[in-house]
Design a protein around this motif. Structure first.
Motif, PDB file in Angstrom:
ATOM      1  N   UNK A 259      89.852  22.615 -50.521  1.00  0.00           N
ATOM      2  CA  UNK A 259      91.256  22.955 -51.482  1.00  0.00           C
ATOM      3  C   UNK A 259      91.679  21.559 -51.890  1.00  0.00           C
ATOM      4  N   UNK A 260      91.097  21.193 -53.278  1.00  0.00           N
ATOM      5  CA  UNK A 260      91.393  21.004 -54.313  1.00  0.00           C
ATOM      6  C   UNK A 260      91.090  21.833 -55.386  1.00  0.00           C
ATOM      7  N   UNK A 261      92.580  21.900 -57.091  1.00  0.00           N
ATOM      8  CA  UNK A 261      92.794  23.422 -57.746  1.00  0.00           C
ATOM      9  C   UNK A 261      91.767  21.644 -59.148  1.00  0.00           C
ATOM     10  N   UNK A 262      91.698  22.635 -59.692  1.00  0.00           N
ATOM     11  CA  UNK A 262      91.602  22.070 -61.312  1.00  0.00           C
ATOM     12  C   UNK A 262      91.788  23.668 -62.561  1.00  0.00           C
ATOM     13  N   UNK A 263      92.868  23.326 -63.215  1.00  0.00           N
ATOM     14  CA  UNK A 263      93.644  23.943 -64.558  1.00  0.00           C
ATOM     15  C   UNK A 263      93.078  23.425 -65.682  1.00  0.00           C
ATOM     16  N   UNK A 264      92.344  24.521 -66.091  1.00  0.00           N
ATOM     17  CA  UNK A 264      92.297  24.431 -67.567  1.00  0.00           C
ATOM     18  C   UNK A 264      93.209  25.171 -68.382  1.00  0.00           C
ATOM     19  N   UNK A 265      94.527  24.260 -69.080  1.00  0.00           N
ATOM     20  CA  UNK A 265      95.387  24.169 -70.264  1.00  0.00           C
ATOM     21  C   UNK A 265      96.016  25.194 -69.040  1.00  0.00           C
ATOM     22  N   UNK A 266      96.676  26.799 -69.232  1.00  0.00           N
ATOM     23  CA  UNK A 266      97.375  27.750 -68.487  1.00  0.00           C
ATOM     24  C   UNK A 266      96.177  28.828 -68.257  1.00  0.00           C
ATOM     25  N   UNK A 267      95.179  28.519 -69.777  1.00  0.00           N
ATOM     26  CA  UNK A 267      93.978  29.660 -69.110  1.00  0.00           C
ATOM     27  C   UNK A 267      93.181  29.933 -68.321  1.00  0.00           C
ATOM     28  N   UNK A 268      92.767  28.451 -67.677  1.00  0.00           N
ATOM     29  CA  UNK A 268      92.128  29.557 -66.532  1.00  0.00           C
ATOM     30  C   UNK A 268      92.190  28.498 -65.300  1.00  0.00           C
ATOM     31  N   UNK A 269      91.611  28.905 -64.502  1.00  0.00           N
ATOM     32  CA  UNK A 269      92.024  28.123 -62.901  1.00  0.00           C
ATOM     33  C   UNK A 269      90.801  27.391 -61.820  1.00  0.00           C
ATOM     34  N   UNK A 270      90.178  26.641 -61.636  1.00  0.00           N
ATOM     35  CA  UNK A 270      89.468  26.487 -60.737  1.00  0.00           C
ATOM     36  C   UNK A 270      89.974  26.245 -59.026  1.00  0.00           C
ATOM     37  N   UNK A 271      89.248  27.006 -57.477  1.00  0.00           N
ATOM     38  CA  UNK A 271      89.593  26.394 -56.700  1.00  0.00           C
ATOM     39  C   UNK A 271      88.543  26.102 -55.805  1.00  0.00           C
ATOM     40  N   UNK A 272      87.845  25.341 -55.880  1.00  0.00           N
ATOM     41  CA  UNK A 272      86.912  24.143 -54.681  1.00  0.00           C
ATOM     42  C   UNK A 272      88.227  25.144 -53.429  1.00  0.00           C
ATOM     43  N   UNK A 273      87.607  26.466 -52.569  1.00  0.00           N
ATOM     44  CA  UNK A 273      88.353  26.935 -51.585  1.00  0.00           C
ATOM     45  C   UNK A 273      87.480  25.980 -50.134  1.00  0.00           C
ATOM     46  N   UNK A 274      85.985  25.810 -50.356  1.00  0.00           N
ATOM     47  CA  UNK A 274      85.684  25.390 -48.680  1.00  0.00           C
ATOM     48  C   UNK A 274      84.111  25.076 -49.222  1.00  0.00           C
ATOM     49  N   UNK A 275      83.718  24.118 -48.701  1.00  0.00           N
ATOM     50  CA  UNK A 275      82.361  23.880 -48.602  1.00  0.00           C
ATOM     51  C   UNK A 275      82.468  21.758 -48.094  1.00  0.00           C
ATOM     52  N   UNK A 276      82.259  21.528 -47.889  1.00  0.00           N
ATOM     53  CA  UNK A 276      81.891  19.756 -47.862  1.00  0.00           C
ATOM     54  C   UNK A 276      82.563  19.457 -49.263  1.00  0.00           C
ATOM     55  N   UNK A 277      82.912  18.034 -49.364  1.00  0.00           N
ATOM     56  CA  UNK A 277      83.001  16.982 -50.344  1.00  0.00           C
ATOM     57  C   UNK A 277      81.464  16.912 -51.269  1.00  0.00           C
ATOM     58  N   UNK A 278      82.419  17.742 -52.484  1.00  0.00           N
ATOM     59  CA  UNK A 278      80.887  17.578 -53.631  1.00  0.00           C
ATOM     60  C   UNK A 278      81.464  17.603 -54.924  1.00  0.00           C
ATOM     61  N   UNK A 279      80.822  16.873 -56.082  1.00  0.00           N
ATOM     62  CA  UNK A 279      80.677  16.818 -57.398  1.00  0.00           C
ATOM     63  C   UNK A 279      80.541  18.620 -58.055  1.00  0.00           C
TER      64      UNK A 279
END
Length: 374
Positions: A259-279
């Protein structure tokens, strides 16, 4: 099989289009005073080269396909150039049916953009496997950098070995480095004093460009195929230098909880929806700002700050782009996977326990999960 003739009439040495002095708004325009110059270069190419200007005159996609269709009726060697930074986006779908029985050398350009220390044999094996999965039969795979000249001697040897006196067709999508590679061939193997136009803008080459070799054969540069599924075709041209790296990419690794998100400017977005802590490691242009937030706040953040805190692009330019569309992927335990956005880069999932992720990209932009490149 047919052997193509060089196009008749005066042609622009930069893009291959027939020149004309009547219509300033049409392709191939040259002022009458410049018609006697050598090499002859159209105004569009001149302004691209000297002022880095994009042209509002764009080539017709149907013409691209007509020219490419003609390759299958020749007895020639086909060199397909792809961009390692945008491999799936720059591979020509169904190329095999266009080229017929002609042998294909797959040239993977821009390897200088990969982080230092990458094993080239691993990259080559990855490329061979991905090309095979896409139905492309190749006689050889070469890793090169047209910008730095890396792998160019090997490329020249390979072309000479496989062409056997035949013409060489250079094919590829827009902006994979075709023109840069052709200019190296001109410099090394031809006595021409002209260069084809090199630009960061899509659709630079407009028609067939014939570069004569010393055995009456030619290297023939074809127009790039325009794929709207690449982000580089969807953003305003002013942002291309920001999203396409011009030096080795520095991987950026983020330790994320679900449940954390990364934005790449306003061009794209990546959501880690479910899973153990990882990189997760991001391979994108260093000019892009990556912003981390909580998934619960992600929609609100975009609504309030897209085009401002989150940019590129600006708020005004964002209005001209397609809306972000969500793609869900399930990464299996132990699976080595990239989440790839054509034209932007990719996110490498480093965890071994699996994950559910969402990738948001402008509608129509190719977004896939693939075997990890690195």
């Amino acid at each position: 099989m047919a052997k193509p003739n060089a196009p008749a009439g005066p042609r622009c040495a930069g893009c291959g289009i027939a020149v004309q002095a009547e219509n300033k708004g049409a392709l191939g325009y040259v002022p009458k005073a410049a018609l006697e110059r050598s090499p002859l270069v159209c105004q569009r190419c001149f302004r691209m080269k000297h002022y880095n200007e994009a042209s509002s005159v764009t080539p017709d996609q149907g013409e691209f396909l007509r020219l490419l269709n003609g390759v299958g009726g020749t007895d020639s060697l086909v060199v397909h150039i792809v961009d390692i930074y945008d491999f799936e986006g720059s591979l020509i779908g169904g190329l095999q049916r266009f080229v017929g029985a002609n042998p294909v050398v797959l040239v993977v350009n821009k390897i200088d953009l990969l982080p230092p220390g990458i094993n080239p044999n691993r990259i080559r094996n990855w490329v061979q496997q991905r090309a095979k999965e896409e139905g492309l039969r190749t006689v050889e795979v070469l890793l090169v950098s047209a910008k730095r000249g890396t792998g160019f001697e090997r490329l020249a040897e390979t072309l000479e070995s496989h062409r056997r006196g035949r013409d060489v067709y250079i094919v590829g999508a827009t902006n994979v480095g075709k023109s840069s590679l052709v200019n190296r061939l001109i410099a090394d193997y031809s006595d021409l004093d002209a260069e084809v136009t090199v630009s960061s803008y899509p659709g630079t080459t407009l028609d067939l460009i014939h570069i004569p070799l010393d055995d009456e054969a030619s290297v023939i540069d074809t127009p790039g195929i325009v794929y709207d599924s690449r982000l580089t075709e969807r953003v305003p041209k002013a942002y291309l230098d920001m999203i396409v790296p011009n030096k080795p990419v520095k991987p950026a690794t983020y330790q994320l909880d679900a449940e954390q998100t990364l934005y790449f400017g306003a061009l794209a977005r990546f959501d880690f929806v479910e899973g153990a802590h990882q990189s997760f490691t991001c391979y994108v242009s260093p000019s892009l700002t990556i912003h981390r937030t909580k998934l619960a706040r992600a929609d609100e953040l975009y609504a309030d700050h897209a085009g401002e805190l989150l940019q590129p692009p600006t708020k005004e330019d964002l209005a001209s782009m397609p809306p972000l569309t969500k793609h869900r992927f399930r990464i299996k335990p132990g699976e080595e996977a990239d989440l790839y956005i054509s034209g932007l880069g990719w996110i490498r999932a480093n965890g071994k326990s699996g994950a559910i992720v969402d990738v948001h990209a402008p509608k129509g932009v190719k977004t896939i999960m693939r075997p990890a490149l690195i």
